[in-house]
Design a protein around this motif. Structure first.
Motif, PDB file in Angstrom:
ATOM      1  N   VAL A  11       0.844  -1.201   0.000  1.00  0.00           N
ATOM      2  CA  VAL A  11       0.000   0.000   0.000  1.00  0.00           C
ATOM      3  C   VAL A  11       0.877   1.248   0.000  1.00  0.00           C
ATOM      4  CG1 VAL A  11      -1.618   1.366   1.406  1.00  0.00           C
ATOM      5  CG2 VAL A  11      -2.029  -1.067   1.043  1.00  0.00           C
ATOM      6  N   ALA A  12       1.913   1.262   0.817  1.00  0.00           N
ATOM      7  CA  ALA A  12       2.812   2.424   0.880  1.00  0.00           C
ATOM      8  C   ALA A  12       3.512   2.647  -0.459  1.00  0.00           C
ATOM      9  CB  ALA A  12       3.838   2.240   2.002  1.00  0.00           C
ATOM     10  N   ILE A  13       4.013   1.590  -1.054  1.00  0.00           N
ATOM     11  CA  ILE A  13       4.715   1.715  -2.339  1.00  0.00           C
ATOM     12  C   ILE A  13       3.757   2.172  -3.433  1.00  0.00           C
ATOM     13  CG2 ILE A  13       5.900   0.398  -4.156  1.00  0.00           C
ATOM     14  CD1 ILE A  13       7.138  -1.279  -1.837  1.00  0.00           C
ATOM     15  N   THR A  14       2.600   1.545  -3.512  1.00  0.00           N
ATOM     16  CA  THR A  14       1.609   1.924  -4.518  1.00  0.00           C
ATOM     17  C   THR A  14       1.156   3.369  -4.335  1.00  0.00           C
ATOM     18  OG1 THR A  14       0.820  -0.340  -4.701  1.00  0.00           O
ATOM     19  CG2 THR A  14      -0.658   1.374  -5.489  1.00  0.00           C
ATOM     20  N   SER A  15       0.948   3.766  -3.096  1.00  0.00           N
ATOM     21  CA  SER A  15       0.518   5.137  -2.822  1.00  0.00           C
ATOM     22  C   SER A  15       1.578   6.127  -3.269  1.00  0.00           C
ATOM     23  CB  SER A  15       0.236   5.312  -1.330  1.00  0.00           C
ATOM     24  OG  SER A  15      -0.765   4.431  -0.921  1.00  0.00           O
ATOM     25  N   TYR A  16       2.829   5.828  -2.949  1.00  0.00           N
ATOM     26  CA  TYR A  16       3.920   6.724  -3.350  1.00  0.00           C
ATOM     27  C   TYR A  16       4.010   6.811  -4.873  1.00  0.00           C
ATOM     28  CZ  TYR A  16       8.494   8.765  -3.893  1.00  0.00           C
ATOM     29  OH  TYR A  16       9.533   9.585  -4.278  1.00  0.00           O
ATOM     30  N   LEU A  17       3.894   5.673  -5.550  1.00  0.00           N
ATOM     31  CA  LEU A  17       3.937   5.687  -7.021  1.00  0.00           C
ATOM     32  C   LEU A  17       2.746   6.439  -7.604  1.00  0.00           C
ATOM     33  CD1 LEU A  17       5.221   2.116  -7.924  1.00  0.00           C
ATOM     34  CD2 LEU A  17       6.442   4.288  -8.086  1.00  0.00           C
ATOM     35  N   THR A  18       1.602   6.397  -6.935  1.00  0.00           N
ATOM     36  CA  THR A  18       0.449   7.170  -7.378  1.00  0.00           C
ATOM     37  C   THR A  18       0.769   8.655  -7.326  1.00  0.00           C
ATOM     38  OG1 THR A  18      -1.086   5.492  -6.583  1.00  0.00           O
ATOM     39  CG2 THR A  18      -1.993   7.678  -6.964  1.00  0.00           C
ATOM     40  N   GLY A  19       1.387   9.088  -6.234  1.00  0.00           N
ATOM     41  CA  GLY A  19       1.786  10.481  -6.112  1.00  0.00           C
ATOM     42  C   GLY A  19       2.777  10.894  -7.181  1.00  0.00           C
ATOM     43  N   LEU A  20       3.765  10.034  -7.451  1.00  0.00           N
ATOM     44  CA  LEU A  20       4.725  10.334  -8.514  1.00  0.00           C
ATOM     45  C   LEU A  20       4.040  10.404  -9.873  1.00  0.00           C
ATOM     46  CD1 LEU A  20       7.901   8.230  -7.667  1.00  0.00           C
ATOM     47  CD2 LEU A  20       7.624  10.695  -7.543  1.00  0.00           C
ATOM     48  N   PHE A  21       3.130   9.472 -10.118  1.00  0.00           N
ATOM     49  CA  PHE A  21       2.391   9.469 -11.379  1.00  0.00           C
ATOM     50  C   PHE A  21       1.617  10.775 -11.558  1.00  0.00           C
ATOM     51  CE2 PHE A  21      -1.836   8.714 -13.269  1.00  0.00           C
ATOM     52  CZ  PHE A  21      -1.449   8.583 -14.599  1.00  0.00           C
TER      53      PHE A  21
END
Length: 158
Positions: A11-21
């Motif tokens: 969840v943390a990794i996906t959330s961070y990648l969402t922010g980068l996206f």
């Protein structure tokens, strides 16, 4: 490490990648290019999210439970409001040490980061809610794959 712990990491990794996206997509729409480079963006945002952000999110869940106000919407709104803190830290991670850096939040560049951290907050809240309520994790996993694919696509365009 238990399987549920791995889901929180995911969840943390996906959330961070969402922010980068969201950040990179906004830059591409706004400027047509990524001027700083993805490596610098990660250097500015990752420490703030993976330290301050996650600690504050966990604290928020604990406080919301104490106040008996814990639900998906209160958690999401709280996470979005917490996103202001890492955004205000970004100038310090870029090497600018001044009390005036807090006005960064209201600058155009600060708005980009605020959008990114708000999308992180929404994704993180959704993932945490699913994990804590023991709901079906497949929709989040599908969202994760979509985010990763979109992030790869957008990062190769810029």
């Amino acid at each position: 490490m238990k399987r549920s712990d791995l889901f929180y990491v995911w969840v943390a990794i996906t959330s961070y990648l969402t922010g980068l996206f969201v950040y990179v997509s906004y830059l591409l729409m706004y400027d047509g290019k990524i001027t700083e480079g993805l490596g610098k963006i990660i250097t500015w945002t990752a420490p703030a999210f993976f330290t301050v952000g996650i600690i504050l999110y966990a604290t928020a869940v604990f406080v919301l439970h104490l106040l008996r106000k814990y639900n998906f919407w209160s958690q999401t709104v709280t996470f979005i409001l917490i996103g202001i803190i890492p955004v205000s830290i970004v100038p310090f991670t870029m090497g600018y040490f001044s009390i005036n850096n807090f006005s960064f939040i209201f600058s155009p560049e600060g708005f980009h980061f605020l959008l990114a951290y708000s999308s992180i907050a929404c994704t993180f809240s959704y993932g945490i809610w699913i994990a804590r309520q023991k709901k079906n994790k497949k929709p989040f996993l599908y969202l994760s794959v979509l985010v990763i694919l979109l992030f790869i696509l957008v990062s190769n365009v810029g």
